[in-house]
Design a protein around this motif. Structure first.
Motif, mmCIF file in Angstrom:
data_model
loop_
_atom_site.group_PDB
_atom_site.id
_atom_site.type_symbol
_atom_site.label_atom_id
_atom_site.label_comp_id
_atom_site.label_asym_id
_atom_site.label_seq_id
_atom_site.Cartn_x
_atom_site.Cartn_y
_atom_site.Cartn_z
ATOM 1 N N ALA A 173 -3.829 7.085 17.533
ATOM 2 C CA ALA A 173 -3.852 6.236 16.445
ATOM 3 C C ALA A 173 -2.729 5.124 16.199
ATOM 4 C CB ALA A 173 -4.145 7.033 15.318
ATOM 5 N N ASP A 174 -2.940 3.912 16.123
ATOM 6 C CA ASP A 174 -1.913 2.910 15.458
ATOM 7 C C ASP A 174 -1.230 3.422 14.314
ATOM 8 O OD1 ASP A 174 -2.324 1.054 17.580
ATOM 9 O OD2 ASP A 174 -4.280 0.755 16.718
ATOM 10 N N GLN A 175 -2.038 4.131 13.254
ATOM 11 C CA GLN A 175 -1.501 4.465 12.087
ATOM 12 C C GLN A 175 -2.114 5.751 11.857
ATOM 13 O OE1 GLN A 175 -0.194 2.886 7.794
ATOM 14 N NE2 GLN A 175 -1.949 1.922 8.866
ATOM 15 N N ILE A 176 -1.445 6.838 11.047
ATOM 16 C CA ILE A 176 -2.128 8.049 10.665
ATOM 17 C C ILE A 176 -1.827 7.986 9.173
ATOM 18 C CG2 ILE A 176 -2.079 10.590 10.728
ATOM 19 C CD1 ILE A 176 -0.888 10.425 13.559
ATOM 20 N N LEU A 177 -2.939 8.323 8.379
ATOM 21 C CA LEU A 177 -2.837 8.497 7.030
ATOM 22 C C LEU A 177 -3.331 9.801 6.521
ATOM 23 C CD1 LEU A 177 -4.945 5.193 5.745
ATOM 24 C CD2 LEU A 177 -2.322 5.483 6.060
ATOM 25 N N VAL A 178 -2.317 10.435 6.055
ATOM 26 C CA VAL A 178 -2.603 12.000 5.684
ATOM 27 C C VAL A 178 -2.867 11.948 4.299
ATOM 28 C CG1 VAL A 178 -1.327 14.213 5.432
ATOM 29 C CG2 VAL A 178 -0.711 12.549 7.286
ATOM 30 N N LEU A 179 -3.807 12.598 3.757
ATOM 31 C CA LEU A 179 -4.686 12.621 2.487
ATOM 32 C C LEU A 179 -4.447 13.969 1.829
ATOM 33 C CD1 LEU A 179 -6.061 10.105 3.503
ATOM 34 C CD2 LEU A 179 -7.834 10.460 1.808
ATOM 35 N N ASP A 180 -4.083 14.185 0.586
ATOM 36 C CA ASP A 180 -4.009 15.303 -0.062
ATOM 37 C C ASP A 180 -4.389 15.060 -1.456
ATOM 38 O OD1 ASP A 180 -3.807 18.149 -0.349
ATOM 39 O OD2 ASP A 180 -1.612 17.955 -0.767
ATOM 40 N N ASP A 181 -5.448 16.011 -1.883
ATOM 41 C CA ASP A 181 -5.856 15.676 -3.456
ATOM 42 C C ASP A 181 -5.968 14.373 -3.619
ATOM 43 O OD1 ASP A 181 -6.444 16.587 -5.937
ATOM 44 O OD2 ASP A 181 -4.389 16.674 -6.678
ATOM 45 N N GLY A 182 -6.669 13.519 -2.768
ATOM 46 C CA GLY A 182 -7.027 12.107 -3.261
ATOM 47 C C GLY A 182 -5.906 11.060 -3.095
ATOM 48 N N ARG A 183 -4.974 11.485 -2.532
ATOM 49 C CA ARG A 183 -4.010 10.668 -2.428
ATOM 50 C C ARG A 183 -3.092 10.537 -0.975
ATOM 51 N NH1 ARG A 183 -2.715 12.957 -7.522
ATOM 52 N NH2 ARG A 183 -2.433 11.702 -9.246
ATOM 53 N N ILE A 184 -2.645 9.388 -0.626
ATOM 54 C CA ILE A 184 -2.076 9.333 0.723
ATOM 55 C C ILE A 184 -0.532 9.825 0.542
ATOM 56 C CG2 ILE A 184 -1.065 7.559 2.593
ATOM 57 C CD1 ILE A 184 -3.623 6.026 1.976
ATOM 58 N N VAL A 185 -0.369 11.001 1.198
ATOM 59 C CA VAL A 185 1.019 11.592 1.014
ATOM 60 C C VAL A 185 2.041 11.225 1.885
ATOM 61 C CG1 VAL A 185 0.227 13.412 -0.720
ATOM 62 C CG2 VAL A 185 0.248 13.830 1.803
ATOM 63 N N GLU A 186 1.383 10.879 3.194
ATOM 64 C CA GLU A 186 2.128 10.537 4.092
ATOM 65 C C GLU A 186 1.715 9.511 5.237
ATOM 66 O OE1 GLU A 186 4.227 14.821 4.906
ATOM 67 O OE2 GLU A 186 3.085 13.799 6.620
ATOM 68 N N ARG A 187 2.488 8.657 5.850
ATOM 69 C CA ARG A 187 1.739 7.572 6.694
ATOM 70 C C ARG A 187 2.584 7.045 7.851
ATOM 71 N NH1 ARG A 187 -0.399 2.725 3.491
ATOM 72 N NH2 ARG A 187 -0.346 4.389 1.707
ATOM 73 N N GLY A 188 2.024 6.935 9.056
ATOM 74 C CA GLY A 188 2.977 6.873 10.147
ATOM 75 C C GLY A 188 2.320 7.107 11.429
ATOM 76 N N ARG A 189 3.039 7.005 12.613
ATOM 77 C CA ARG A 189 2.594 7.637 13.991
ATOM 78 C C ARG A 189 2.975 9.105 13.996
ATOM 79 N NH1 ARG A 189 0.934 3.535 17.098
ATOM 80 N NH2 ARG A 189 1.112 4.795 19.307
ATOM 81 N N HIS A 190 2.262 9.619 15.071
ATOM 82 C CA HIS A 190 2.181 10.878 15.453
ATOM 83 C C HIS A 190 3.832 11.476 15.422
ATOM 84 C CE1 HIS A 190 1.532 15.031 17.063
ATOM 85 N NE2 HIS A 190 2.151 14.736 18.003
ATOM 86 N N VAL A 195 5.465 14.156 12.615
ATOM 87 C CA VAL A 195 6.091 15.487 12.975
ATOM 88 C C VAL A 195 7.501 15.636 12.526
ATOM 89 C CG1 VAL A 195 6.445 16.698 15.052
ATOM 90 C CG2 VAL A 195 4.385 15.600 14.787
ATOM 91 N N ALA A 196 8.242 14.573 12.809
ATOM 92 C CA ALA A 196 9.484 14.473 12.903
ATOM 93 C C ALA A 196 10.023 14.884 11.110
ATOM 94 C CB ALA A 196 10.446 13.396 13.333
ATOM 95 N N VAL A 197 9.285 14.171 10.262
ATOM 96 C CA VAL A 197 9.592 14.421 8.902
ATOM 97 C C VAL A 197 9.302 15.712 8.410
ATOM 98 C CG1 VAL A 197 8.489 13.710 6.644
ATOM 99 C CG2 VAL A 197 8.886 11.943 8.377
ATOM 100 N N GLY A 198 8.724 16.499 9.145
ATOM 101 C CA GLY A 198 8.323 17.788 8.774
ATOM 102 C C GLY A 198 7.579 18.020 7.685
ATOM 103 N N GLY A 199 6.513 17.167 7.063
ATOM 104 C CA GLY A 199 5.571 17.230 5.914
ATOM 105 C C GLY A 199 4.605 18.055 5.990
ATOM 106 N N LEU A 200 3.615 17.564 5.298
ATOM 107 C CA LEU A 200 2.186 18.204 5.419
ATOM 108 C C LEU A 200 1.593 17.801 6.765
ATOM 109 C CD1 LEU A 200 -0.263 19.581 4.340
ATOM 110 C CD2 LEU A 200 -1.052 17.366 3.231
ATOM 111 N N TYR A 201 1.766 16.689 7.491
ATOM 112 C CA TYR A 201 1.275 16.513 8.820
ATOM 113 C C TYR A 201 1.934 17.590 9.695
ATOM 114 C CZ TYR A 201 -0.114 14.230 12.953
ATOM 115 O OH TYR A 201 -0.619 14.027 14.138
ATOM 116 N N ALA A 202 3.141 17.703 9.682
ATOM 117 C CA ALA A 202 3.857 18.591 10.581
ATOM 118 C C ALA A 202 2.947 19.917 10.559
ATOM 119 C CB ALA A 202 5.242 18.521 10.538
#
Length: 664
Positions: free
Chosen positions: A590-607, A611-618
């Motif tokens: 994907a050119d961009q990944i949108l991470v949704l949680d509880d109806g909001r975009i909480v993270e966005r970026g590439r894979h 992963v480096a951020v260590g948030g919900l996507y990780a």
């Protein structure tokens, strides 16, 4: 001599049918203005209705005139004289002419009745069908399909009867009753009064029979509905498989047979009640006719009346009981027709979820840009999209649902692929449905090609957007017809090109009937991967500029997924793509990944960034994606079932479900 029931048999049956439905119509409250809407609905047929009523009136007059002429024949014969023979012949010819005229008017009456009735059925069915197609998806998740189909069949037929049998019956019976009673009282008020004395003896017991018939008929309808529901569930592919795996065919047959036996018993009871009703009507009418002959004969012997008058009264009597019994229940007949119309109008009054603006304009062709601007959305309450009568509940839930999307903003540039990830219930599928206007936003804007989708024509929006879901539906038609659903004018060469792009052309060519192969109910004749590739071929044939993939490879084994992924790579080439996925391979591209949680975009970026951020996507990567893509001896089982893993932030599942009636 005519049968005493000849003039009242059909009226008697109408009365019996009315008494069966009396309870149902008495408990239904009509909305204000229903009668006015019916009149407006009948406007296109007003000339036909007028001609129809004229034929009904003439037929009623002929029906009364014939017995009078028959009495004149008897009087002419008994009176004798040199001209009696010629007079009898003339009267007989006149009666024959009336019979021919009655037959012709009867045919005309039936033609106009059919023209009006079938025209109304056509108008109602097409309007209801078109309206239902425009209802929001949530309407279909709540509504019983059988109840909805009943509106298109039973209630439409009931509404049609308002302009045919009910209207003609009321007009004909009123005219026939007035003319018959008037002539009878003119000839002999004594005989007429005596003939009517027996009427209450018939009507009172008949009402009790009708009430009992209503009870057992209602029970029969309920049992029939349960049997139909059982057959629909068990005869479907999924239901039949479940019975074979977990059920007991003997127990299924026993339960079904028990209900069928009760329906048989009710049928026998209903037949006996109905026969008793008609025998009672025949008996009362015969007794009344016997009284007419007895009193009339005595009066004729004494010279008070002529013999012909007695014959006329006896014949007219057969045409008196029918209208009387029918008109005694005319209110129920009229109310039944009004209730049917009211139930149809009830569906038509539901507001469609999506309406096209009068000044809507097409989306620019090839407009691949998608933009969400502070989008907020909640699913409508049950009372906003459904009817209690279609759900078989007393009242609908009016609770306002919690928002599913809460201020979502992002942009997808033409040709980009954006992946939506997040826990179940985060709003991923809901978000994708707003682009194609399955639902409209509660607040904010969704823009395609720079236009708010609410300002665009629905046809152009559908042309620009293609969707492949995790369980793509195929109609029980041929492969060719399923593909042409996306492009009706497609040639076979275009269809084969789409199948080749979807990596399924060789499979279709190997089938004995090729493109003419029936796919079976919901496409069950094909495997999951084959069905998905046919659905992708349908998308390629449509050639949209924007593609939405909603878990398109979920529940597939490794081999099927690989084939579908190859097909998707062709489908996504040069197109804007919004992908809801739980496969890491899809997310990484994907050119961009949108991470949704509880109806909001909480993270966005590439894979790698996420992963480096260590948030919900990780966290999702360590639990869902890494497990789903890891090569294990049980890879097929892991990939064919949603992975459920509990992590500190909550429980996450591998697939996004279709939003329920009250979505999370």
């Amino acid at each position: 001599m005519s049968n005493p029931m000849s003039g009242g048999g059909m009226a008697g049956w109408s009365m019996l049918r009315s008494m069966r439905s009396q309870d149902e119509v008495s408990t239904h409250r009509l909305k204000r203005g229903t009668a006015r809407r019916i009149v407006a609905f009948a406007q296109p047929y007003r000339r036909d209705i007028v001609v129809f009523l004229i034929t009904v009136v003439i037929a009623a007059i002929i029906g009364v005139a014939t017995p009078v002429l028959a009495g004149d024949v008897i009087n002419t014969i008994t009176r004798g004289g040199p001209d009696a023979g010629d007079a009898v012949v003339r009267l007989a010819l006149f009666i024959a002419a009336l019979a021919v005229a009655d037959a012709l008017f009867s045919l005309a009456q039936r033609w106009y009745s059919a023209r009006i009735g079938e025209g109304i059925i056509l108008d109602l069915r097409t309007r209801v069908y078109d309206h239902v197609q425009r209802m929001p998806l949530q309407f279909f998740t709540r509504t019983q399909t059988g109840a909805l189909v009943s509106r298109l069949n039973n209630d439409v037929m009931g509404a049609q009867r308002a302009f045919t049998s009910t209207l003609s019956g009321v007009v004909s019976n009123v005219i026939q009753l007035v003319l018959t009673a008037g002539v009878m009282f003119t000839l002999s008020w004594q005989i007429t009064t005596l003939s009517l004395v027996l009427l209450p003896i018939f009507i009172i017991p008949a009402r009790r029979v009708g009430k009992r018939l209503a009870e057992i008929t209602r029970e029969s309808y309920n049992l029939d509905a349960k049997m139909n529901a059982t057959m629909t569930e068990r005869f479907g592919v999924a239901g039949a498989l479940l019975v074979k795996l977990f059920g007991s065919p003997e127990e299924e047959a026993r339960r079904f047979a028990g209900r069928a036996e009760r329906v048989r018993d009710i049928g026998i009871q209903s037949a006996m009640y109905s026969r008793t009703f008609f025998v009672a009507m025949l008996l009362v009418a015969s007794l009344a006719q016997a009284l007419t002959y007895g009193l009339g004969g005595w009066l004729a012997v004494t010279g008070a009346v002529s013999a012909g008058t007695v014959v006329t009264l006896a014949l007219l009597l057969t045409r008196l009981y029918g209208p009387l019994t029918a008109l005694s229940n005319v209110r129920v007949d009229v109310m039944s027709a009004l209730v049917s119309f009211d139930r149809v109008f009830e569906v038509l009054d539901l507001r469609p979820g999506i309406e096209e603006k009068p000044d809507a304009v097409p989306v620019p062709r090839g407009a691949g840009r998608v933009e969400f601007r502070d989008v907020r959305f909640r699913y409508p309450a049950a009372a906003e999209v459904s009817l209690a009568s279609l759900e078989e509940v007393a009242t609908l839930d009016r609770t306002v649902n919690e928002p599913v999307l809460k201020g979502v903003s992002f942009t997808v540039e033409p040709g980009q692929m954006v992946a939506l990830v997040g826990p179940s219930g985060a709003g991923k599928s809901t978000l994708s449905m707003l682009i194609s206007r399955i639902y409209d936003v509660t607040d904010g804007e969704v823009r395609v090609g720079g236009m708010d989708v609410r300002d665009a024509t629905l046809a152009s929006l559908r042309d620009e957007i293609g969707v492949v879901t995790q369980d793509s539906h195929l109609f029980h038609e041929t492969i060719r017809e399923n593909l042409r659903y996306a492009k009706p004018e497609a040639t076979d060469d275009e269809i084969w090109a789409a199948l080749a792009g979807a990596q399924v052309a060789d499979l279709v060519r190997a089938l004995p009937d090729g493109l003419d192969t029936m796919v079976g109910e919901r496409g069950y004749r094909f495997s999951g991967g084959e069905k998905q590739r046919i659905a992708i071929a349908r998308l390629l044939l449509k050639a949209p500029s924007i593609v939405i993939l909603d878990e398109a490879t979920a529940h597939l084994d490794s081999e099927s997924e690989a084939a579908v992924q190859r097909a998707l790579s062709v489908a996504l080439t040069g197109r804007t793509a919004l992908v809801i996925a739980h496969r890491l391979s899809t997310v990484r591209e994907a050119d961009q990944i949108l991470v949704l949680d509880d109806g909001r975009i909480v993270e966005r970026g590439r894979h790698d960034e996420l992963v480096a951020v260590g948030g919900l996507y990780a966290e999702l990567y360590r639990t869902q994606f890494a497990v789903a893509d890891s090569p294990t001896p049980y890879a097929d089982e892991v990939e064919s079932e949603p992975v459920v893993t509990t992590v500190p932030m909550g429980t996450y599942v591998a697939q996004e479900a279709l939003p329920p009636a009250a979505a999370n």
